[in-house]
Design an enzyme around this catalytic site. Structure first.
Site, PDB file in Angstrom:
ATOM      1  N   ASN A   9       0.856  -1.196   0.000  1.00  0.00           N
ATOM      2  CA  ASN A   9       0.000   0.000   0.000  1.00  0.00           C
ATOM      3  C   ASN A   9       0.894   1.250   0.000  1.00  0.00           C
ATOM      4  OD1 ASN A   9      -1.418   2.284   1.089  1.00  0.00           O
ATOM      5  ND2 ASN A   9      -3.063   0.917   1.708  1.00  0.00           N
ATOM      6  N   HIS A  12       0.889   6.332   1.656  1.00  0.00           N
ATOM      7  CA  HIS A  12       1.626   7.315   2.450  1.00  0.00           C
ATOM      8  C   HIS A  12       2.830   7.913   1.731  1.00  0.00           C
ATOM      9  CE1 HIS A  12      -1.287   6.956   5.451  1.00  0.00           C
ATOM     10  NE2 HIS A  12      -1.089   5.663   5.595  1.00  0.00           N
ATOM     11  N   HIS A  45      -5.730   3.680  -1.786  1.00  0.00           N
ATOM     12  CA  HIS A  45      -7.070   4.002  -1.282  1.00  0.00           C
ATOM     13  C   HIS A  45      -7.420   5.399  -1.777  1.00  0.00           C
ATOM     14  CE1 HIS A  45      -9.803   4.397   2.564  1.00  0.00           C
ATOM     15  NE2 HIS A  45     -10.462   4.627   1.442  1.00  0.00           N
ATOM     16  N   ARG A  47      -9.535   8.122  -1.308  1.00  0.00           N
ATOM     17  CA  ARG A  47     -10.508   8.593  -0.318  1.00  0.00           C
ATOM     18  C   ARG A  47     -11.359   9.697  -0.888  1.00  0.00           C
ATOM     19  NH1 ARG A  47     -10.537   8.022   5.178  1.00  0.00           N
ATOM     20  NH2 ARG A  47      -9.229   6.350   5.946  1.00  0.00           N
ATOM     21  N   ARG A  51      -7.131  12.801   0.495  1.00  0.00           N
ATOM     22  CA  ARG A  51      -6.085  13.306   1.391  1.00  0.00           C
ATOM     23  C   ARG A  51      -4.706  12.750   1.027  1.00  0.00           C
ATOM     24  NH1 ARG A  51      -7.585  10.175   6.949  1.00  0.00           N
ATOM     25  NH2 ARG A  51      -9.587  11.115   6.537  1.00  0.00           N
ATOM     26  N   GLU A  72      -8.770   0.508  -3.202  1.00  0.00           N
ATOM     27  CA  GLU A  72      -9.674   0.541  -2.048  1.00  0.00           C
ATOM     28  C   GLU A  72     -10.627   1.718  -2.221  1.00  0.00           C
ATOM     29  OE1 GLU A  72      -7.473   0.859   1.548  1.00  0.00           O
ATOM     30  OE2 GLU A  72      -6.494  -1.065   1.284  1.00  0.00           O
ATOM     31  N   THR A 103      -8.491   3.813   8.400  1.00  0.00           N
ATOM     32  CA  THR A 103      -9.713   3.008   8.373  1.00  0.00           C
ATOM     33  C   THR A 103      -9.909   2.324   9.724  1.00  0.00           C
ATOM     34  OG1 THR A 103      -9.088   2.624   6.092  1.00  0.00           O
ATOM     35  CG2 THR A 103     -10.991   1.417   6.902  1.00  0.00           C
ATOM     36  N   GLU A 153     -11.103  -9.264   3.474  1.00  0.00           N
ATOM     37  CA  GLU A 153      -9.837  -8.872   4.098  1.00  0.00           C
ATOM     38  C   GLU A 153     -10.135  -8.631   5.566  1.00  0.00           C
ATOM     39  OE1 GLU A 153      -7.267  -6.092   2.090  1.00  0.00           O
ATOM     40  OE2 GLU A 153      -6.408  -5.425   3.985  1.00  0.00           O
ATOM     41  N   HIS A 194      -3.924  -4.147   7.880  1.00  0.00           N
ATOM     42  CA  HIS A 194      -4.058  -2.958   8.722  1.00  0.00           C
ATOM     43  C   HIS A 194      -3.148  -3.040   9.937  1.00  0.00           C
ATOM     44  CE1 HIS A 194      -5.496   0.748  10.403  1.00  0.00           C
ATOM     45  NE2 HIS A 194      -6.029   0.973   9.240  1.00  0.00           N
TER      46      HIS A 194
HETATM   47  N1  PXP Z   1      -6.000  -2.984   4.142  1.00  0.00           N
HETATM   48  C1  PXP Z   1      -6.972  -2.055   4.119  1.00  0.00           C
HETATM   49  C2  PXP Z   1      -8.313  -2.469   3.643  1.00  0.00           C
HETATM   50  C3  PXP Z   1      -6.725  -0.722   4.500  1.00  0.00           C
HETATM   51  O1  PXP Z   1      -7.723   0.188   4.482  1.00  0.00           O
HETATM   52  C4  PXP Z   1      -5.416  -0.362   4.904  1.00  0.00           C
HETATM   53  C5  PXP Z   1      -5.121   1.055   5.294  1.00  0.00           C
HETATM   54  O2  PXP Z   1      -5.384   1.906   4.235  1.00  0.00           O
HETATM   55  C6  PXP Z   1      -4.426  -1.361   4.875  1.00  0.00           C
HETATM   56  C7  PXP Z   1      -4.752  -2.666   4.520  1.00  0.00           C
HETATM   57  C8  PXP Z   1      -3.017  -1.053   5.216  1.00  0.00           C
HETATM   58  O3  PXP Z   1      -2.885  -0.673   6.538  1.00  0.00           O
HETATM   59  P1  PXP Z   1      -1.523  -0.081   7.037  1.00  0.00           P
HETATM   60  O4  PXP Z   1      -1.247   1.157   6.251  1.00  0.00           O
HETATM   61  O5  PXP Z   1      -1.754   0.178   8.483  1.00  0.00           O
HETATM   62  O6  PXP Z   1      -0.461  -1.132   6.800  1.00  0.00           O
END
Ligand code: PXP
Length: 240
Positions: A9, A12, A45, A47, A51, A72, A103, A153, A194
């Site tokens: 992901n 960030h 994601h 949003r 953001r 996402e 989330t 998930e 997550h």
């Molecule tokens: N899976 C989903 C569905 C999420 O919404 C997120 C956060 O955007 C993640 C995984 C990844 O989480 P993290 O950034 O805390 O590793």
């Protein structure tokens, strides 16, 4: 045995870019590098408030990636339209609250049930694989199956916080283990994500039946110190 996939992901990377309103660091560059370093998919994601990832990131990343893009989205008309237009191979439907930092929990599958069913139907017809981000409980897993999702998930946030705080995580781990087993038993592909760090991913990698981990915040943060290729390689080694 089939290997566990790592979804990276890169939200960030966009957070850092947006903090200064510049064009760098580039999420597209991060996605291409992650692909080169062994990521099995890239997660972004989009949003409602844009953001971090924005529409232009989605466009460029989706058109350049060779590995699957996992988009996402919240269950809204706007996001449905965007996902139908871009046809990402994977779509994960997540809850979204405007004021949350991240989330905060799994989807409420009792809410907007008819709309959720319609979204899933339309996106599947459009050839996207559909995953629902849910809490580790049997009732939500059954509902995900009834909604005709391909995958679930499991939200690992609570478990990861307990691991980070050196607290007893056995009860939460047990819930996840049971959820994974149940999901597999009723024919859903099970993913997890997550809050995962090297430590929590290592513990969860022992749970049989998880096919994909989606990891972002820690992995991108770790890249500041060791570089993106090394943090990806380390996670691949841990979850294999
Ligand atoms: N899976 C989903 C569905 C999420 O919404 C997120 C956060 O955007 C993640 C995984 C990844 O989480 P993290 O950034 O805390 O590793």
């Amino acid at each position: 045995m089939k290997k566990i996939r790592l979804g990276v992901n890169i939200d960030h990377v966009a957070t850092v870019r947006n903090a200064r309103g510049e064009k760098y660091p580039s999420p597209l560059r991060a996605a291409i590098l992650a692909e080169k370093c062994g990521a099995d998919s890239i997660t972004i994601h989009l949003r409602e408030d844009r953001r971090h990832i924005n529409d232009s990131d989605l466009n460029s990343i989706n058109s350049r990636l060779k590995i699957p893009l996992n988009l996402e989205i919240a269950a809204t008309k706007e996001m449905l339209k965007i996902a139908l237009k871009h046809k990402p191979p994977f779509v994960c439907i997540v809850p979204e609250k405007r004021k949350e930092i991240t989330t905060e929990g799994g989807l409420n599958l009792n809410f907007k049930k008819i709309f959720l069913k319609k979204i899933i139907y339309k996106l599947k017809k459009n050839k996207s694989r559909i995953s629902l981000f849910i809490e580790p409980n049997q009732s939500d897993i059954k509902k995900a199956k009834l909604l005709n999702a391909d995958c679930i998930e499991i939200h690992t946030g609570k478990f990861c916080t307990l691991v980070n705080e050196n607290k007893n995580f056995n009860k939460e781990l047990d819930k996840i283990n049971k959820a994974v087993a149940f999901g597999n038993r009723i024919g859903l592909e099970v993913h997890a994500g997550h809050g995962l760090t090297y430590k929590s991913a290592k513990i969860l990698s022992k749970t049989k039946g998880i096919k994909e981990f989606n990891i972002g915040h820690f992995l991108i943060g770790e890249s500041i110190f060791v570089g993106l290729p090394s943090s990806i390689k380390q996670f691949k080694k841990i979850i294999k």
